[in-house]
Design a protein around this motif. Structure first.
Motif, PDB file in Angstrom:
ATOM      1  N   SER A 106     -13.520   3.933  -4.772  1.00 56.71           N
ATOM      2  CA  SER A 106     -13.681   3.015  -5.921  1.00 56.71           C
ATOM      3  C   SER A 106     -13.633   1.706  -5.517  1.00 56.71           C
ATOM      4  CB  SER A 106     -12.178   3.183  -6.793  1.00 56.71           C
ATOM      5  OG  SER A 106     -11.990   4.643  -7.075  1.00 56.71           O
ATOM      6  N   ARG A 107     -14.033   0.666  -6.600  1.00 55.98           N
ATOM      7  CA  ARG A 107     -14.246  -0.517  -6.500  1.00 55.98           C
ATOM      8  C   ARG A 107     -12.805  -1.355  -5.884  1.00 55.98           C
ATOM      9  NH1 ARG A 107     -18.553  -3.435  -8.236  1.00 55.98           N
ATOM     10  NH2 ARG A 107     -18.448  -5.620  -8.050  1.00 55.98           N
ATOM     11  N   SER A 108     -11.925  -0.895  -6.495  1.00 55.68           N
ATOM     12  CA  SER A 108     -10.482  -1.638  -6.254  1.00 55.68           C
ATOM     13  C   SER A 108      -9.853  -1.024  -5.377  1.00 55.68           C
ATOM     14  CB  SER A 108      -9.733  -1.778  -7.508  1.00 55.68           C
ATOM     15  OG  SER A 108      -8.378  -2.164  -7.449  1.00 55.68           O
ATOM     16  N   VAL A 109      -9.619  -1.501  -4.297  1.00 64.53           N
ATOM     17  CA  VAL A 109      -8.830  -0.715  -3.151  1.00 64.53           C
ATOM     18  C   VAL A 109      -7.265  -0.981  -3.357  1.00 64.53           C
ATOM     19  CG1 VAL A 109     -10.497  -1.201  -1.595  1.00 64.53           C
ATOM     20  CG2 VAL A 109      -8.699  -2.832  -1.495  1.00 64.53           C
ATOM     21  N   SER A 110      -6.912  -1.798  -4.166  1.00 60.87           N
ATOM     22  CA  SER A 110      -5.513  -2.067  -4.471  1.00 60.87           C
ATOM     23  C   SER A 110      -4.771  -1.315  -5.135  1.00 60.87           C
ATOM     24  CB  SER A 110      -5.277  -3.448  -4.348  1.00 60.87           C
ATOM     25  OG  SER A 110      -5.719  -3.990  -5.541  1.00 60.87           O
ATOM     26  N   ASP A 111      -5.559  -0.585  -6.066  1.00 65.76           N
ATOM     27  CA  ASP A 111      -5.011   0.262  -7.298  1.00 65.76           C
ATOM     28  C   ASP A 111      -4.678   1.322  -6.760  1.00 65.76           C
ATOM     29  OD1 ASP A 111      -6.135   0.627 -10.696  1.00 65.76           O
ATOM     30  OD2 ASP A 111      -4.388   1.474  -9.692  1.00 65.76           O
ATOM     31  N   ARG A 112      -3.636   1.798  -6.965  1.00 64.95           N
ATOM     32  CA  ARG A 112      -2.908   3.073  -6.334  1.00 64.95           C
ATOM     33  C   ARG A 112      -3.421   4.248  -7.108  1.00 64.95           C
ATOM     34  NH1 ARG A 112       2.003   1.046  -8.814  1.00 64.95           N
ATOM     35  NH2 ARG A 112       2.680   2.265 -10.497  1.00 64.95           N
ATOM     36  N   ASP A 113      -3.855   3.993  -8.366  1.00 63.97           N
ATOM     37  CA  ASP A 113      -4.411   5.152  -9.161  1.00 63.97           C
ATOM     38  C   ASP A 113      -5.882   5.950  -8.763  1.00 63.97           C
ATOM     39  OD1 ASP A 113      -2.947   3.955 -12.432  1.00 63.97           O
ATOM     40  OD2 ASP A 113      -2.014   5.197 -10.819  1.00 63.97           O
ATOM     41  N   ASN A 114      -6.353   4.776  -8.056  1.00 62.51           N
ATOM     42  CA  ASN A 114      -7.738   5.369  -7.505  1.00 62.51           C
ATOM     43  C   ASN A 114      -7.625   6.253  -6.252  1.00 62.51           C
ATOM     44  OD1 ASN A 114      -8.938   3.875  -9.334  1.00 62.51           O
ATOM     45  ND2 ASN A 114      -9.107   1.897  -8.024  1.00 62.51           N
ATOM     46  N   TYR A 115      -6.293   6.215  -5.515  1.00 64.91           N
ATOM     47  CA  TYR A 115      -6.080   7.231  -4.627  1.00 64.91           C
ATOM     48  C   TYR A 115      -5.764   8.699  -5.014  1.00 64.91           C
ATOM     49  CZ  TYR A 115      -6.795   2.801  -1.777  1.00 64.91           C
ATOM     50  OH  TYR A 115      -7.172   1.936  -1.286  1.00 64.91           O
ATOM     51  N   ASP A 116      -6.574   9.597  -4.453  1.00 66.64           N
ATOM     52  CA  ASP A 116      -6.459  10.902  -4.904  1.00 66.64           C
ATOM     53  C   ASP A 116      -5.791  11.796  -3.764  1.00 66.64           C
ATOM     54  OD1 ASP A 116     -10.064  11.798  -4.755  1.00 66.64           O
ATOM     55  OD2 ASP A 116      -8.636  10.560  -3.554  1.00 66.64           O
ATOM     56  N   TYR A 117      -5.264  11.434  -2.651  1.00 67.04           N
ATOM     57  CA  TYR A 117      -4.584  11.939  -1.483  1.00 67.04           C
ATOM     58  C   TYR A 117      -3.811  11.189  -1.005  1.00 67.04           C
ATOM     59  CZ  TYR A 117      -8.726  15.234  -2.135  1.00 67.04           C
ATOM     60  OH  TYR A 117      -9.544  16.085  -2.651  1.00 67.04           O
ATOM     61  N   TRP A 118      -2.500  11.747  -0.732  1.00 69.75           N
ATOM     62  CA  TRP A 118      -1.368  10.934  -0.051  1.00 69.75           C
ATOM     63  C   TRP A 118      -0.554  11.698   0.992  1.00 69.75           C
ATOM     64  CZ3 TRP A 118      -0.117   6.041  -1.948  1.00 69.75           C
ATOM     65  CH2 TRP A 118      -0.735   5.622  -3.141  1.00 69.75           C
ATOM     66  N   GLY A 119      -0.138  11.079   1.911  1.00 69.44           N
ATOM     67  CA  GLY A 119       0.728  11.476   3.050  1.00 69.44           C
ATOM     68  C   GLY A 119       2.058  11.635   2.385  1.00 69.44           C
ATOM     69  N   GLN A 120       3.033  12.328   3.332  1.00 71.19           N
ATOM     70  CA  GLN A 120       4.146  12.442   2.864  1.00 71.19           C
ATOM     71  C   GLN A 120       5.152  11.331   2.918  1.00 71.19           C
ATOM     72  OE1 GLN A 120       3.115  13.166   5.727  1.00 71.19           O
ATOM     73  NE2 GLN A 120       4.687  12.612   7.217  1.00 71.19           N
ATOM     74  N   GLY A 121       4.616  10.158   3.785  1.00 66.00           N
ATOM     75  CA  GLY A 121       5.543   9.051   3.806  1.00 66.00           C
ATOM     76  C   GLY A 121       6.443   9.076   5.052  1.00 66.00           C
ATOM     77  N   THR A 122       6.306   7.697   5.626  1.00 69.38           N
ATOM     78  CA  THR A 122       7.375   7.686   6.726  1.00 69.38           C
ATOM     79  C   THR A 122       8.186   6.257   6.453  1.00 69.38           C
ATOM     80  OG1 THR A 122       7.497   7.426   9.114  1.00 69.38           O
ATOM     81  CG2 THR A 122       5.772   6.016   7.990  1.00 69.38           C
ATOM     82  N   GLN A 123       9.451   6.545   6.775  1.00 67.31           N
ATOM     83  CA  GLN A 123      10.575   5.538   6.464  1.00 67.31           C
ATOM     84  C   GLN A 123      10.352   4.448   7.576  1.00 67.31           C
ATOM     85  OE1 GLN A 123      12.754   5.272   3.687  1.00 67.31           O
ATOM     86  NE2 GLN A 123      13.115   3.031   4.828  1.00 67.31           N
ATOM     87  N   VAL A 124      10.299   3.218   6.974  1.00 68.33           N
ATOM     88  CA  VAL A 124      10.587   1.942   7.978  1.00 68.33           C
ATOM     89  C   VAL A 124      11.644   1.063   7.493  1.00 68.33           C
ATOM     90  CG1 VAL A 124       9.505  -0.210   8.530  1.00 68.33           C
ATOM     91  CG2 VAL A 124       8.099   1.686   8.517  1.00 68.33           C
TER      92      VAL A 124
END
Length: 128
Positions: A106-124
């Motif tokens: 997608s054109r906007s790289v900062s819009d989280r709604d454009n991302y369709d795949y996600w990892g499980q996350g890591t705590q910092v």
């Protein structure tokens, strides 16, 4: 099928550094926009950084203002792994960090709604 797996989170003192990794399968850095987001308790998931192929050997990188100059996004194409080098960490950087892929580039790289795949996350966690 796209799969993302983050690693490298942990506890660090303010001013320290951490490097996060995101191993990707089913999505290359040319076919997908790859991004990092983070989420703190009670807050919305926010954009941190992204990498977008610009053709040939060109990759564009994007950063949010709070991390610009301190964080660096990079990738190893051979390993299909993305990294987020985080330096000069601050307590306000404490969050769960997510790797994400936008298969539509997608054109906007900062819009989280454009991302369709996600990892499980890591705590910092950054202590003061």
């Amino acid at each position: 099928q796209v799969s993302l797996a983050e690693s490298g989170g942990g506890l660090v003192q303010a001013g320290g550094s951490l490097r996060l990794s995101c191993a990707a399968s089913g999505c290359t850095f040319r076919s997908c926009v790859m991004g990092w987001f983070r989420q703190s308790p009670g807050k919305e998931r926010e954009f941190v950084a992204a990498s977008k192929w610009g053709g040939g050997i060109t990759y564009y990188t994007f950063y949010s203002e709070p991390v610009k100059g301190r964080f660096t996004i990079s990738r190893d194409n051979a390993k299909n792994t993305m990294y987020l080098q985080m330096n000069a960490l601050k307590p306000e950087d404490t969050a769960v960090y997510f790797c994400a892929a936008d298969s539509s580039r997608s054109r906007s790289v900062s819009d989280r709604d454009n991302y369709d795949y996600w990892g499980q996350g890591t705590q910092v966690t950054v202590s003061s």
